[in-house]
Enzyme design. Structure first.
Site, mmCIF file in Angstrom:
data_model
loop_
_atom_site.group_PDB
_atom_site.id
_atom_site.type_symbol
_atom_site.label_atom_id
_atom_site.label_comp_id
_atom_site.label_asym_id
_atom_site.label_seq_id
_atom_site.Cartn_x
_atom_site.Cartn_y
_atom_site.Cartn_z
ATOM 1 N N ARG A 71 0.834 -1.209 0.000
ATOM 2 C CA ARG A 71 0.000 0.000 0.000
ATOM 3 C C ARG A 71 0.866 1.255 0.000
ATOM 4 O O ARG A 71 0.537 2.248 -0.646
ATOM 5 C CB ARG A 71 -0.954 -0.013 1.200
ATOM 6 N N HIS A 121 -7.351 7.685 11.548
ATOM 7 C CA HIS A 121 -6.947 6.272 11.465
ATOM 8 C C HIS A 121 -5.439 6.109 11.280
ATOM 9 O O HIS A 121 -4.974 5.026 10.948
ATOM 10 C CB HIS A 121 -7.709 5.569 10.335
ATOM 11 N N CYS A 129 7.137 2.282 17.227
ATOM 12 C CA CYS A 129 8.026 1.256 17.762
ATOM 13 C C CYS A 129 7.347 0.534 18.924
ATOM 14 O O CYS A 129 6.826 1.176 19.839
ATOM 15 C CB CYS A 129 9.339 1.881 18.229
ATOM 16 N N CYS A 149 13.355 -0.520 14.752
ATOM 17 C CA CYS A 149 13.531 0.871 15.174
ATOM 18 C C CYS A 149 15.013 1.247 15.107
ATOM 19 O O CYS A 149 15.863 0.553 15.688
ATOM 20 C CB CYS A 149 13.018 1.009 16.607
HETATM 21 P P1 OAD Z 1 -15.157 2.162 2.061
HETATM 22 O O1 OAD Z 1 -14.374 1.369 1.073
HETATM 23 O O2 OAD Z 1 -15.940 1.407 3.081
HETATM 24 O O3 OAD Z 1 -16.175 3.111 1.298
HETATM 25 C C1 OAD Z 1 -15.781 3.882 0.207
HETATM 26 C C2 OAD Z 1 -16.950 4.743 -0.185
HETATM 27 O O4 OAD Z 1 -16.522 5.605 -1.206
HETATM 28 C C3 OAD Z 1 -18.153 3.968 -0.726
HETATM 29 O O5 OAD Z 1 -19.333 4.458 -0.097
HETATM 30 C C4 OAD Z 1 -18.159 4.312 -2.222
HETATM 31 O O6 OAD Z 1 -19.479 4.393 -2.753
HETATM 32 C C5 OAD Z 1 -17.513 5.677 -2.212
HETATM 33 N N1 OAD Z 1 -16.823 6.060 -3.446
HETATM 34 C C6 OAD Z 1 -16.072 5.294 -4.271
HETATM 35 N N2 OAD Z 1 -15.561 6.019 -5.278
HETATM 36 C C7 OAD Z 1 -15.991 7.308 -5.092
HETATM 37 C C8 OAD Z 1 -15.805 8.542 -5.787
HETATM 38 N N3 OAD Z 1 -15.060 8.621 -6.873
HETATM 39 N N4 OAD Z 1 -16.419 9.648 -5.287
HETATM 40 C C9 OAD Z 1 -17.177 9.586 -4.172
HETATM 41 N N5 OAD Z 1 -17.386 8.445 -3.480
HETATM 42 C C10 OAD Z 1 -16.807 7.325 -3.920
HETATM 43 O O7 OAD Z 1 -14.124 3.171 2.746
HETATM 44 P P2 OAD Z 1 -14.243 3.982 4.110
HETATM 45 O O8 OAD Z 1 -15.639 4.399 4.373
HETATM 46 O O9 OAD Z 1 -13.193 5.018 4.055
HETATM 47 O O10 OAD Z 1 -10.042 1.785 8.405
HETATM 48 O O11 OAD Z 1 -13.821 2.891 5.163
HETATM 49 C C11 OAD Z 1 -13.663 3.265 6.512
HETATM 50 C C12 OAD Z 1 -12.516 2.536 7.160
HETATM 51 O O12 OAD Z 1 -12.620 1.132 6.938
HETATM 52 C C13 OAD Z 1 -11.157 2.865 6.609
HETATM 53 O O13 OAD Z 1 -10.595 4.037 7.138
HETATM 54 C C14 OAD Z 1 -10.337 1.693 7.015
HETATM 55 C C15 OAD Z 1 -11.314 0.580 6.755
HETATM 56 O O14 OAD Z 1 -11.224 -0.465 7.576
HETATM 57 C C16 OAD Z 1 -8.778 1.587 8.832
HETATM 58 O O15 OAD Z 1 -7.825 1.377 8.104
HETATM 59 C C17 OAD Z 1 -8.641 1.688 10.285
#
Ligand code: OAD
Length: 249
Positions: A71, A121, A129, A149
């Site tokens: 990533r 997040h 570390c 580290c």
């Molecule tokens: P998701 O993958 O759950 O959701 C992504 C959202 O973006 C969906 O609702 C899509 O419809 C929308 N989407 C996709 N392309 C888009 C675009 N071009 N314009 C507007 N919207 C679009 O991602 P998150 O909600 O960010 O946590 O997920 C929340 C958390 O879950 C993340 O921060 C991560 C994950 O586990 C950690 O890493 C702690």
């Protein structure tokens, strides 16, 4: 997205003293960063609990580093898109009365120029570390399969909040304050299923009378739509610049 809704959202923004924005993976999708919740429930081919939980780390830290190194490499190849830049423009207008809360760990908001930014997040660029607890920004250079580290030799982990872990108070407390105190909350590109991040939406609604207006920007309706006053449905890289344009100067 109707023209009428775009105008209403711009009107609310124009009247707003404080603005808060909550972003998720969707805001970076047009930059080429994959979102999380693919239809098969896997995250880049891995079960989420294998690569983003303390249990997964205990079982196989090498796999976790392999995943985050990939990533980090991906993020090194991408650039902020017009959606990120539009949010910088909003910050330019509201200054300290604008707060951007992001669930994203890709750093693209910072690259675009956002400063009043809370990365709740964590960040792909930082390590923590497990020995001396030092948190360090390591940029996006390759870290290798089991980084150590440089100060104490302890094992390093990504400085990212995993499932089952608490959000760091130094970013979560101001995020709560920003959501509670705002007049408009923009909810951009998030499925709004991960808590406590998604709870910022009801928090904004719970505020003193009148409650904040919630504007959702997403490709589709989500868990946030129920609480949204308006949904602007379309890619955020298109919708957000249009919203800024409609605001006028
Ligand atoms: P998701 O993958 O759950 O959701 C992504 C959202 O973006 C969906 O609702 C899509 O419809 C929308 N989407 C996709 N392309 C888009 C675009 N071009 N314009 C507007 N919207 C679009 O991602 P998150 O909600 O960010 O946590 O997920 C929340 C958390 O879950 C993340 O921060 C991560 C994950 O586990 C950690 O890493 C702690």
């Amino acid at each position: 997205m109707t023209d009428h809704d775009l105008t209403r959202a711009a009107d609310w923004l124009r009247l707003a003293d404080r603005v808060c924005v909550l972003t998720g993976a969707g805001v970076s999708a047009e930059s080429g960063v994959p979102t999380f919740r693919a239809a098969d429930g896997l995250w880049e081919g891995h079960a989420i609990e294998d690569v983003a939980s303390p249990g997964g780390w205990d079982r196989d830290p090498d796999l976790v580093w392999q995943f985050y190194n990939a990533r980090r490499e991906n993020v090194g190849t991408v650039r902020p898109n017009p959606g990120h830049h539009a949010l910088v423009e909003l910050e330019r207008r509201w200054g300290d009365r604008f707060t951007l809360v992001t669930q994203n760990v890709d750093g693209l908001h910072r690259d675009a120029g956002s400063r009043n930014l809370l990365e709740i997040h964590g960040s792909l660029r930082r390590t923590r570390c497990l020995g001396c607890r030092a948190v360090a920004d390591r940029g996006l250079d390759p870290l290798g399969p089991a980084p150590r580290c440089p100060d104490c030799g302890g094992r390093l982990r990504p400085d990212i909040v995993w499932f089952g872990e608490a959000l760091p108070e130094d970013v979560w407390e101001p995020a709560l304050e920003a959501a509670y105190g705002c007049d408009v909350l923009l909810v951009v590109g998030t499925s709004a299923v991960v808590h406590p991040a998604a709870s910022l939406i009801p928090v904004a609604k719970r505020r003193r009378h009148p409650a904040a207006k919630v504007v959702e920007v997403n490709l589709t309706e989500t868990e946030a739509s129920r609480l949204a006053d308006i949904g602007l449905y379309g890619p955020s890289g298109v919708v957000l610049p249009k919203l800024v344009e409609r605001l006028g100067s």
